[in-house]
Motif scaffolding. Structure first.
Motif, mmCIF file in Angstrom:
data_model
loop_
_atom_site.group_PDB
_atom_site.id
_atom_site.type_symbol
_atom_site.label_atom_id
_atom_site.label_comp_id
_atom_site.label_asym_id
_atom_site.label_seq_id
_atom_site.Cartn_x
_atom_site.Cartn_y
_atom_site.Cartn_z
ATOM 1 N N VAL A 95 70.197 43.728 56.190
ATOM 2 C CA VAL A 95 69.017 43.028 56.032
ATOM 3 C C VAL A 95 68.916 41.724 56.039
ATOM 4 C CG1 VAL A 95 66.859 42.882 54.220
ATOM 5 C CG2 VAL A 95 68.180 45.040 54.570
ATOM 6 N N PRO A 96 68.362 40.878 56.901
ATOM 7 C CA PRO A 96 68.426 39.480 56.809
ATOM 8 C C PRO A 96 67.736 38.849 55.626
ATOM 9 C CG PRO A 96 66.753 40.175 58.410
ATOM 10 C CD PRO A 96 67.607 41.419 58.006
ATOM 11 N N ILE A 97 68.346 37.655 55.177
ATOM 12 C CA ILE A 97 67.731 37.246 53.755
ATOM 13 C C ILE A 97 67.307 35.993 54.015
ATOM 14 C CG2 ILE A 97 68.413 36.605 51.500
ATOM 15 C CD1 ILE A 97 70.405 38.735 51.455
ATOM 16 N N THR A 98 66.079 35.575 53.527
ATOM 17 C CA THR A 98 65.649 33.907 53.758
ATOM 18 C C THR A 98 65.390 33.712 52.298
ATOM 19 O OG1 THR A 98 64.271 34.385 55.600
ATOM 20 C CG2 THR A 98 63.628 32.572 54.143
ATOM 21 N N VAL A 99 66.165 32.423 51.715
ATOM 22 C CA VAL A 99 66.308 32.167 50.522
ATOM 23 C C VAL A 99 65.547 30.586 50.313
ATOM 24 C CG1 VAL A 99 68.042 31.296 48.692
ATOM 25 C CG2 VAL A 99 68.660 33.134 50.416
ATOM 26 N N PHE A 100 64.765 30.711 49.072
ATOM 27 C CA PHE A 100 64.103 29.401 48.641
ATOM 28 C C PHE A 100 64.581 29.065 47.381
ATOM 29 C CE2 PHE A 100 61.045 32.009 51.192
ATOM 30 C CZ PHE A 100 60.673 31.153 52.301
ATOM 31 N N VAL A 156 69.542 27.051 39.073
ATOM 32 C CA VAL A 156 70.211 27.493 40.591
ATOM 33 C C VAL A 156 70.713 26.174 40.769
ATOM 34 C CG1 VAL A 156 69.553 27.720 42.710
ATOM 35 C CG2 VAL A 156 68.162 28.923 41.027
ATOM 36 N N ASP A 157 72.451 26.713 41.442
ATOM 37 C CA ASP A 157 73.194 25.706 41.881
ATOM 38 C C ASP A 157 72.898 25.683 43.199
ATOM 39 O OD1 ASP A 157 75.248 24.005 43.115
ATOM 40 O OD2 ASP A 157 76.817 24.953 41.632
ATOM 41 N N VAL A 158 72.307 24.614 44.101
ATOM 42 C CA VAL A 158 71.850 24.603 45.386
ATOM 43 C C VAL A 158 73.126 24.786 46.197
ATOM 44 C CG1 VAL A 158 69.633 23.665 45.070
ATOM 45 C CG2 VAL A 158 71.493 22.411 45.447
ATOM 46 N N SER A 159 74.449 24.310 45.732
ATOM 47 C CA SER A 159 75.360 24.360 46.681
ATOM 48 C C SER A 159 75.808 25.781 46.904
ATOM 49 C CB SER A 159 76.489 23.564 45.924
ATOM 50 O OG SER A 159 77.072 24.045 44.821
ATOM 51 N N GLU A 160 75.654 26.809 46.094
ATOM 52 C CA GLU A 160 76.141 28.068 46.086
ATOM 53 C C GLU A 160 74.801 29.049 46.731
ATOM 54 O OE1 GLU A 160 76.529 29.299 42.178
ATOM 55 O OE2 GLU A 160 78.924 28.464 41.963
ATOM 56 N N LEU A 161 73.914 28.534 47.338
ATOM 57 C CA LEU A 161 72.870 29.548 47.746
ATOM 58 C C LEU A 161 73.364 30.284 49.328
ATOM 59 C CD1 LEU A 161 69.830 27.486 47.200
ATOM 60 C CD2 LEU A 161 70.598 29.438 45.891
ATOM 61 N N GLY A 162 73.832 29.349 49.838
ATOM 62 C CA GLY A 162 74.604 30.161 51.260
ATOM 63 C C GLY A 162 75.467 31.314 51.143
ATOM 64 N N ARG A 163 75.671 31.385 49.710
ATOM 65 C CA ARG A 163 76.534 32.676 49.587
ATOM 66 C C ARG A 163 75.740 34.161 49.298
ATOM 67 N NH1 ARG A 163 81.316 32.040 45.294
ATOM 68 N NH2 ARG A 163 81.924 33.906 46.348
ATOM 69 N N TRP A 164 74.377 33.942 49.411
ATOM 70 C CA TRP A 164 73.430 35.051 49.585
ATOM 71 C C TRP A 164 73.845 35.732 50.999
ATOM 72 C CZ3 TRP A 164 69.773 37.868 47.195
ATOM 73 C CH2 TRP A 164 69.017 37.026 45.965
ATOM 74 N N GLU A 217 73.283 40.661 58.224
ATOM 75 C CA GLU A 217 72.420 39.971 59.213
ATOM 76 C C GLU A 217 72.143 38.456 58.784
ATOM 77 O OE1 GLU A 217 71.270 41.702 61.705
ATOM 78 O OE2 GLU A 217 72.566 43.478 60.812
ATOM 79 N N GLY A 218 72.736 37.821 58.038
ATOM 80 C CA GLY A 218 72.763 36.334 57.767
ATOM 81 C C GLY A 218 71.664 35.878 56.807
ATOM 82 N N ALA A 219 71.864 34.956 56.236
ATOM 83 C CA ALA A 219 70.992 34.003 55.213
ATOM 84 C C ALA A 219 70.679 32.799 55.663
ATOM 85 C CB ALA A 219 71.578 34.225 53.804
#
Length: 253
Positions: A190-195, A203-211, A217-219
């Motif tokens: 399932v592709p993931i879009t994060v806000f 939230v630590d924005v530096s970690e969000l890519g780890r979704w 399918e990529g985040a």
């Protein structure tokens, strides 16, 4: 369709229109389905917004509160799988993002993966929650933390009668988040879009890519101006545009 047919989880008129896509929306901690009421009119007419109503709030105020993500998803899975016609997607903010992710996992295990997961205002669920726990905190400490997050009117935080009414729901929802433990499983297709907001204290924005570690399918990560409730206010129109473009670009399976 009657409320009984949806179990109270969704609006009674779900699926009666001509929209091509369903977008199930999970509210933040302490929130209810009304948080997404205006989205129904403001998103693309091709998308039907389906707010998720958890027990113990708004139209389900008299029902017992649930205090774990597992309990919520277990109770929701049957009505959700019954009404989730393809293509559909899940959106959640804060606690709602956590619940939407777990629902996506459960649906995938049933052979019904959503077309996309939209996660707002939450760290990747397989990483530790770095936010100080509020279990056992006083009501005053709770109110102070809510003030730090923003999104709760000061007149509500300063109203003892209203806070007494809301506190059980708030404590139950914080318990959902603070007791959550991610179980080892394969990434979902399932592709993931994060806000998330740059100034979000949760939230630590530096970690969000780890979704991206939770999906095959990529985040896609969108860092917005603002704090914890960055998906509303000045950014809301842009968030809705991303939602519409992402979902309408999904090919039907």
């Amino acid at each position: 369709m009657t409320e009984g047919a949806t179990g109270g989880w969704f609006p009674s008129d779900i699926g009666t229109g001509s929209a091509e896509y369903l977008l199930f929306c999970f509210p933040h901690g302490g929130g209810g389905a009304s948080a997404f009421r205006h989205w129904k009119a403001e998103l693309s007419p091709r998308i039907e917004v389906v707010p998720v109503q958890l027990p113990g709030r708004e139209s389900r105020f008299t029902e017992p509160l649930l205090t774990s993500a597992e309990a919520v998803v277990t109770a929701l899975l049957k009505p959700l799988s019954a009404h989730a016609r393809e293509p559909f997607a899940l959106f959640g903010h804060s606690m709602g993002a956590l619940l939407a992710y777990e629902a996506a996992v459960a649906l995938t295990e049933q052979g019904l993966p959503p077309a996309r997961l939209f996660a707002s205002g939450h760290h990747p669920p397989h990483l530790p929650n770095a936010t100080p726990a509020l279990r056992g905190a006083t009501d005053q400490e709770f109110a102070e933390r809510l003030a730090d997050f923003g999104g709760t009117p000061a007149e509500l935080l300063d109203n003892p009668v209203m806070m007494d009414c809301l506190m059980p729901r708030l404590r139950a929802d914080f318990e959902i988040c603070e007791t959550y433990r991610h179980s080892q499983r394969s990434p979902i297709p399932v592709p993931i879009t994060v806000f998330a907001g740059r100034e979000d204290p949760a939230v630590d924005v530096s970690e969000l890519g780890r979704w991206g570690e939770l999906t095959t399918e990529g985040a896609e990560v969108h860092i917005l101006d603002g704090g914890h409730f960055c998906h509303v206010g000045p950014n809301e129109a842009g968030v809705r545009e991303i939602l519409a473009e992402s979902l309408e670009g999904t090919s039907q399976r």
